[in-house]
Structures are given as structure tokens and as C-alpha cells.
Design an enzyme around this catalytic site. Structure first.
Site, PDB file in Angstrom:
ATOM      1  CB  ALA A   1       6.423   6.186  11.502  1.00 51.03           C
TER       2      ALA A   1
ATOM      3  CD  GLU B   1      -2.969  -7.376   7.787  1.00 49.11           C
ATOM      4  OE1 GLU B   1      -1.948  -7.369   6.551  1.00 49.11           O
ATOM      5  OE2 GLU B   1      -2.916  -7.888   8.220  1.00 49.11           O
TER       6      GLU B   1
ATOM      7  CB  ALA C   1      -0.867   0.120   1.443  1.00 51.12           C
TER       8      ALA C   1
ATOM      9  CG  ASN D   1       2.175  -9.513   6.651  1.00 49.25           C
ATOM     10  OD1 ASN D   1       2.955  -9.407   7.037  1.00 49.25           O
ATOM     11  ND2 ASN D   1       1.156  -9.164   7.207  1.00 49.25           N
TER      12      ASN D   1
ATOM     13  NE  ARG E   1      -7.528 -17.170   2.640  1.00 44.46           N
ATOM     14  CZ  ARG E   1      -5.834 -16.083   1.688  1.00 44.46           C
ATOM     15  NH1 ARG E   1      -6.436 -15.351   3.262  1.00 44.46           N
ATOM     16  NH2 ARG E   1      -5.425 -16.372   0.771  1.00 44.46           N
TER      17      ARG E   1
ATOM     18  CB  ALA F   1       1.811 -10.566  -4.728  1.00 43.28           C
TER      19      ALA F   1
ATOM     20  CB  ALA G   1      -4.952  -8.759   1.195  1.00 42.01           C
TER      21      ALA G   1
ATOM     22  CG  ASP H   1       4.674  -0.286  14.927  1.00 38.40           C
ATOM     23  OD1 ASP H   1       4.590  -0.630  16.400  1.00 38.40           O
ATOM     24  OD2 ASP H   1       5.631   0.361  14.292  1.00 38.40           O
TER      25      ASP H   1
ATOM     26  CG  HIS I   1      -5.940  -9.827   6.322  1.00 41.14           C
ATOM     27  ND1 HIS I   1      -4.908  -9.496   5.474  1.00 41.14           N
ATOM     28  CD2 HIS I   1      -6.322  -8.495   6.344  1.00 41.14           C
ATOM     29  CE1 HIS I   1      -5.294  -8.194   4.957  1.00 41.14           C
ATOM     30  NE2 HIS I   1      -6.389  -7.793   5.818  1.00 41.14           N
TER      31      HIS I   1
END
Ligand code: ADP
Length: 596
Positions: A293, A562, A152, A180, A424, A186, A577, A363, A533
Site C-alpha cells: 500500500a 501496533e 490485526a 511481528n 520490560r 502470541a 499486544a 508505512d 514495540h
């Protein structure tokens, strides 16, 4: 001089000359062993790592990796990190590269073996006294600051730059990009894609959106799902044509999709991350690695105007004139947070492994919550159903379950217990309900059609050695290896084949991947569930603005991927995702650049 005395002198001379020549030999030997090039082999995550170590006078001057099959980005980071540390210290007693444990250990083992082969005595090298090589961070002003160089974040940074932001910076706490996304396959779901057209598969955005929303228990905000789905194909074409991601010529069909709909990069996660990093670099997006960060900086008007970052001992404030994009991923590797929010699973303590990078500890969620962001869906944590018990990470060799192929799961009784291609959460729940070991089984024909033995030779070898995989001609043999009820297993396979041939699975309602498996040799894998996830996170709107607890936009703050909680409801459907992080990464970057 008597005869005896003369003899003694001769003997003494001989002895002295022998001692000298021996010493000379030793000296020669020492000189020989302390300079040269030596090869050694170690075991990485994906097979052997072969290196060549160059030594001059007991000092390691160069290390070349000759052969390896590691993850392209993680492996590179481990090889570079370990080589630099070994050369600097002139010793193999160095720290492993965080997040690349197996590649690092394999690299160190290979170097040690090379030194052993060359019988190298390393000179003790005084450290040069240079400061540790660290990123120089200092207070600076940028247009857009993106936190997290995963999928992202990379998409956001590239779009920010493309949409007019001059100074774009990416802050990444690990020594490499990818998060991830790098560890994933992907695969990106998009309706109406080029492969579906080629193969004559009918699909539509409406159908895709409905399935993704229903897959998430109808708990996601539908407009968020629609935004992802309606921009999915454009995202895939952008990755393919602008970024240069190369795709396979087959489609992936994960549980929850009624048709095969996902495209897969030729080199999986690294095949997406590496070209994104290359594009970001080409556009002069500055990437600060090893930089974390710590806090979002908010001005008196409540606008996010920058980020406090740290690197080693140093701290700095990166001011963002146009916007900050939060793209730090979820919290799957944070056991405390998992335990705090989990309500669905019996436990998510450290006994449950994770497929995540160790960096994915929430975080961004914590930082955003501190400045008043609304969190949503935090209790929805997805378990990936079937993983390698040795690592907690999914198997490449379990591919039949997402490739529209034949596969069954059985318990120790030799009985099926679930639709093996269901979503899943359904499979994870069923696996946990067995309260004991579970196994996946497929046959040679399936393996051949997917070329699994060619593609995953190393994985098969490692799993065989680790006792989690076995291959044999008969069902009885594989049952015996894992102590499974053989009689039941034979009957289970007969029933399965009948159901697949009839096109109806009366026991578990399987309706897709109706592929019988007639005859061995048989492949069997042992599996465990792992945290995969985290669906929850900060609330965003369709423009990727972060929303506060009063339901208002937090000016200057955007989020994607995410770290957000608004898109997948209580269950993320497989291959959605990457669609999400690509679509919302691009939206967040564009809007941050435009200050929209
Ligand atoms: P997504 O799939 O949403 O893009 P990823 O897991 O791929 O998420 O990437 C998240 C990235 O964010 C990882 O590279 C991770 O190391 C990075 N990251 C996480 N927390 C921080 C932080 N505090 N500062 C900088 N980078 C961070």
C-alpha cells in the site's frame, strides 16, 4: 610384417581401446552424476534443514524439505521461495526471501551440499523467457480493503467478511502473512479465562484494566484500555473456537500482571497466524502478497475511498466502498523514525537491534499522517530487555523470566541489578545502566520444570556455538567462561536464595516468581536490549475510527494493532499486544464492513 611392427600395432589397438573405454567411463560417470536424488543439510535459524534435490540431466527438477525446525510460516515461505527460484534459474545463486534470512540461507546451503554430495554438474539453463511470476494487480472495487496481513489485519479481514462485506481484500507487502505477530509468542492476556478457572486463580477485568493502564504510566486513554480488557476473553474464545488456535494448558505470567493471566498458542506466533490465514482463505478473502500500500485515496468530501497499491513495476487503485482498515504494524525496524521520535533512550540508532520483522517500518503511520490523521505517543518506544546478541531477537531459552520461575540477571561484577520479573521498561533501563554485558542465570531444576532442553535443543546448540550460552556444574565455572567475578556471583546466588525462601527481596523488591535455585548444573545466557514495540501511532476511538488533527473522525478509515497509538501509554505490558490486535482488529473489520 616384422614381429616388432606387430607388437606396436597391438599396443596401439590397446591404447585406442583404453582411450575409448576411459571416455565411455567418463561419459557414464557424467550421466550418473547429472541425474538422481541427493540429500544435503544446511543450518537454519532453528537447527538443521535437510533437503532432497532431484536432478535430471543436469537440471534441478524438484526439491523436497525432509527435516527442519524453522518458524512454520517464515520457513515455509523461505523453502517455497528458494525452491522456486533455484528451479527456475537452475542455480543456487538466488536472492534470499526477505524477512526469512536464516531459513533462506540454510535452505541454499542444504541444496548446495546435496549437489556437492552428488557431484552434480548443473547444465546452464536458458531462462524460459516467461515473465517473472508476480501478482497481477489491477484497478478493482472492493467493499473493504485491509492493509497488512499481520494479526490485526487478519482478524479485521475475517470479521469484515463475517459481518456482511462481500469482497474483502488483504494487501500484504511481504511474500507471507504474519508480520511481528508471526515472530511473537502470541500470548494473549485475558481475565477470567478457562485456565485461570481451572487453576482457581481469582481475577477480574477491573484488576486487569487497572494494571495495564498503570503499566503504561497512566498515559493511555482509559476507555481504550477498557475496550481491550472487556473484549479480551471473547477474543481469546473466538481465536480458540472459531479460528481453531490451539492453546497450551499453562498460563504465562509477564511482568506488570499481579496474577498469571495469558494463554499461549501451542505453536506460538505461527500457531495463531496459520489458522487465521486458513480461515481468511476459507472465507474467500483475497490476499495479495508482495503488494504494498503506497497511499490512501481521499475524495473531495475528505472520505477515504481506496488505496493506491504497487507490486513490482505495476500500480493500481483498490477502491473500498465501505472502508479501509490500516493494520500495518509499528515502526520498530525503521531506524530513522526511531531516532526522530525517541526521547527516552540514549540512542536507538542501528547499534540497537530489533526483534521486529524488517517490514515494520511505519508505512501506515506515514500514510495516515499525510491525509491528516492525528498521531499520539510516538515518543514511547519499548525495548525488550533481554535478547540474543547474535540476532537481536528474544531467546526461547530465557523463558524462566515469564514463566513464574527462578532466574537472576547479573552484571560482570556478578551482582544482581534489578527485579528480573519487573516490567520490560524497568528491566531495559537497568540493563542499559550497567554499561556492559549482562547475563541471565538459572539452574537445571528450572530448565527441567519448563522442559527447556527438550523444547529448545537447537537454540541451546546454536547459542553455545555462538559463545552466548554456557552450561556447567558450578557457578565458578560459568563465571569463568564469561569473565564474571565468581566470588560475588556465589554470594549473589546465596542472597537470592535466602530472599526467595524468606519471601522478601530487600534489594530489588521482587514479589512474584519467588523460586529459589539450590545447586547446579547452571545455565547462563548473555543478553542485549532490542527495540520491540512502538506504543505510538495513529489516534483511534473505541470504534477503531481514525481521528484527524481536528479531533474528528476520518470517514472511511479504521485502524487496529501496533499502527495505533492510543492503547498502551508509555509502556506496553507483556502479553497485552495480542489482546489489543485481536480486539481492535475485530472491531475495525466489523465497523468497516458495516460502514459504521
Ligand atoms: P499487528 O501486530 O498490529 O497486527 P504486525 O506486525 O503483526 O502488526 O503486521 C503488520 C503487517 O503489515 C505485516 O505483515 C507487514 O508486512 C504489513 N505491512 C506493513 N506495511 C505495509 C504496506 N505498506 N503495505 C502492505 N502491507 C504492509
Amino acid at each position: 610384417m616384422g614381429k616388432n611392427m606387430f607388437k606396436r600395432i597391438i599396443l596401439l589397438c590397446l591404447l585406442i581401446s583404453m582411450i575409448f573405454s576411459l571416455a565411455a567411463c567418463r561419459e557414464k560417470e557424467e550421466t550418473k552424476y547429472s541425474s538422481g536424488k541427493y540429500e544435503g543439510v544446511g543450518n537454519g535459524l532453528h537447527g538443521e534443514i535437510k533437503v532432497e534435490v532431484e536432478v535430471k540431466d543436469g537440471i534441478i527438477t524438484n526439491i523436497n524439505v525432509l527435516e527442519q525446525g524453522e518458524n512454520a510460516v517464515l520457513g515455509k515461505s523461505a523453502f517455497e521461495g528458494i525452491s522456486a527460484a533455484v528451479i527456475k534459474k537452475n542455480s543456487t545463486d538466488v536472492d534470499i526471501v526477505t524477512g526469512a534470512t536464516y531459513s533462506s540461507k540454510g535452505m541454499i546451503e542444504a541444496i548446495n551440499n546435496a549437489l556437492k554430495t552428488g557431484k552434480v554438474n548443473l547444465a546452464s539453463k536458458e531462462l524460459t523467457g516467461e515473465a517473472e511470476q508476480k501478482v497481477e494487480i489491477k484497478d478493482a472495487e472492493y467493499d473493504v480493503v485491509v492493509i497488512g496481513a499481520g494479526g490485526a489485519g487478519l482478524c479485521a479481514a475475517i470479521e469484515a467478511k463475517t459481518n456482511g462485506a462481500e469482497n474483502v481484500v488483504l494487501v500484504e507487502k511481504m511474500p507471507y502473512a504474519g508480520g511481528n505477530t508471526l515472530l511473537s509468542y502470541a500470548e494473549l492476556a485475558c481475565a477470567g479465562n478457562w485456565l485461570q478457572k481451572e487453576k482457581g486463580i481469582e481475577d477480574s477485568n477491573e484488576k486487569f484494566a487497572q494494571e495495564m493502564w498503570e503499566g503504561g504510566g497512566k498515559l493511555a486513554r482509559k476507555e481504550m484500555v477498557d475496550t481491550v480488557v472487556n473484549n479480551a476473553l471473547d477474543g481469546a474464545l473466538w481465536l480458540r473456537d472459531t479460528i481453531g488456535v490451539k492453546y497450551q494448558d499453562y498460563l504465562v505470567h509477564e511482568g506488570g500482571h499481579s496474577v498469571p493471566r495469558a494463554v499461549e498458542p501451542v505453536e506460538l506466533g505461527p500457531g495463531m497466524v496459520a489458522p487465521l490465514v486458513a480461515k481468511a482463505e476459507e472465507l474467500n478473502v483475497q490476499i495479495f502478497y508482495n503488494t504494498k500500500a503506497e497511499e490512501l485515496v481521499v475524495n473531495d468530501a475528505g472520505r477515504v475511498v481506496g488505496v493506491k497499491v504497487s507490486s513490482g513495476e505495476k500500480t493500481a487503485v483498490f477502491t473500498a466502498n465501505n472502508g479501509v482498515v490500516l493494520a500495518t504494524g509499528g515502526f520498530g525496524a525503521n531506524v530513522e523514525m526511531r531516532e526522530k521520535y525517541n526521547i527516552r533512550w540514549e540512542t536507538l540508532d542501528e547499534s540497537v537491534q530489533t526483534t521486529n520483522s524488517p517490514a515494520i517500518v511505519g508505512d501506515g503511520i506515514v500514510m495516515a499522517e499525510k491525509i491528516g490523521a492525528q498521531l499520539e505517543g510516538m515518543e514511547h518506544i519499548q525495548l525488550y530487555p533481554f535478547n540474543n546478541p547474535m540476532t537481536g531477537v528474544f531467546y526461547g531459552i530465557e523463558a524462566p523470566s515469564w514463566s513464574g520461575e527462578g532466574i537472576i540477571y547479573v552484571n560482570e561484577d556478578g551482582k544482581r541489578f534489578v527485579n528480573e520479573v519487573a516490567m520490560r521498561d524497568v528491566r531495559a533501563e537497568a540493563i542499559l545502566a550497567q554499561k556492559g554485558p549482562v547475563y541471565a542465570i538459572y539452574n537445571q531444576e528450572v530448565a527441567d520444570r519448563l522442559q527447556l532442553e527438550e523444547k529448545f535443543a537447537n537454540e541451546y546448540a546454536q547459542c553455545l556455538e555462538g559463545g552466548v550460552f554456557y552450561k556447567a556444574d558450578t557457578l565458578e565455572e560459568i563465571a569463568k567462561y564469561f569473565n564474571i567475578n565468581a566470588e560475588n556471583l556465589v554470594k549473589t546466588m546465596d542472597d537470592y536464595n535466602k530472599y526467595m525462601t524468606d519471601g522478601v527481596d530487600p534489594e530489588f523488591g521482587r514479589t512474584t516468581s519467588m523460586v529459589p535455585m539450590n545447586g547446579g548444573p547452571w545455565f547462563i545466557l548473555k543478553g542485549v536490549v532490542s527495540v520491540h514495540h512502538t506504543m505510538g501511532g495513529v489516534m483511534i476511538d473505541t470504534d477503531a475510527h481514525v481521528i484527524n488533527t481536528d479531533g474528528k473522525i476520518i470517514e472511511g478509515l479504521y485502524a487496529a494493532g501496533e499502527v495505533t497509538g492510543s492503547v498502551h501509554g508509555n509502556n506496553r505490558v507483556g502479553t497485552c499486544a495480542i489482546t489489543d490486535i485481536t480486539v481492535f482488529g475485530r472491531i475495525a473489520g466489523t465497523n468497516a464492513a458495516l460502514g459504521k
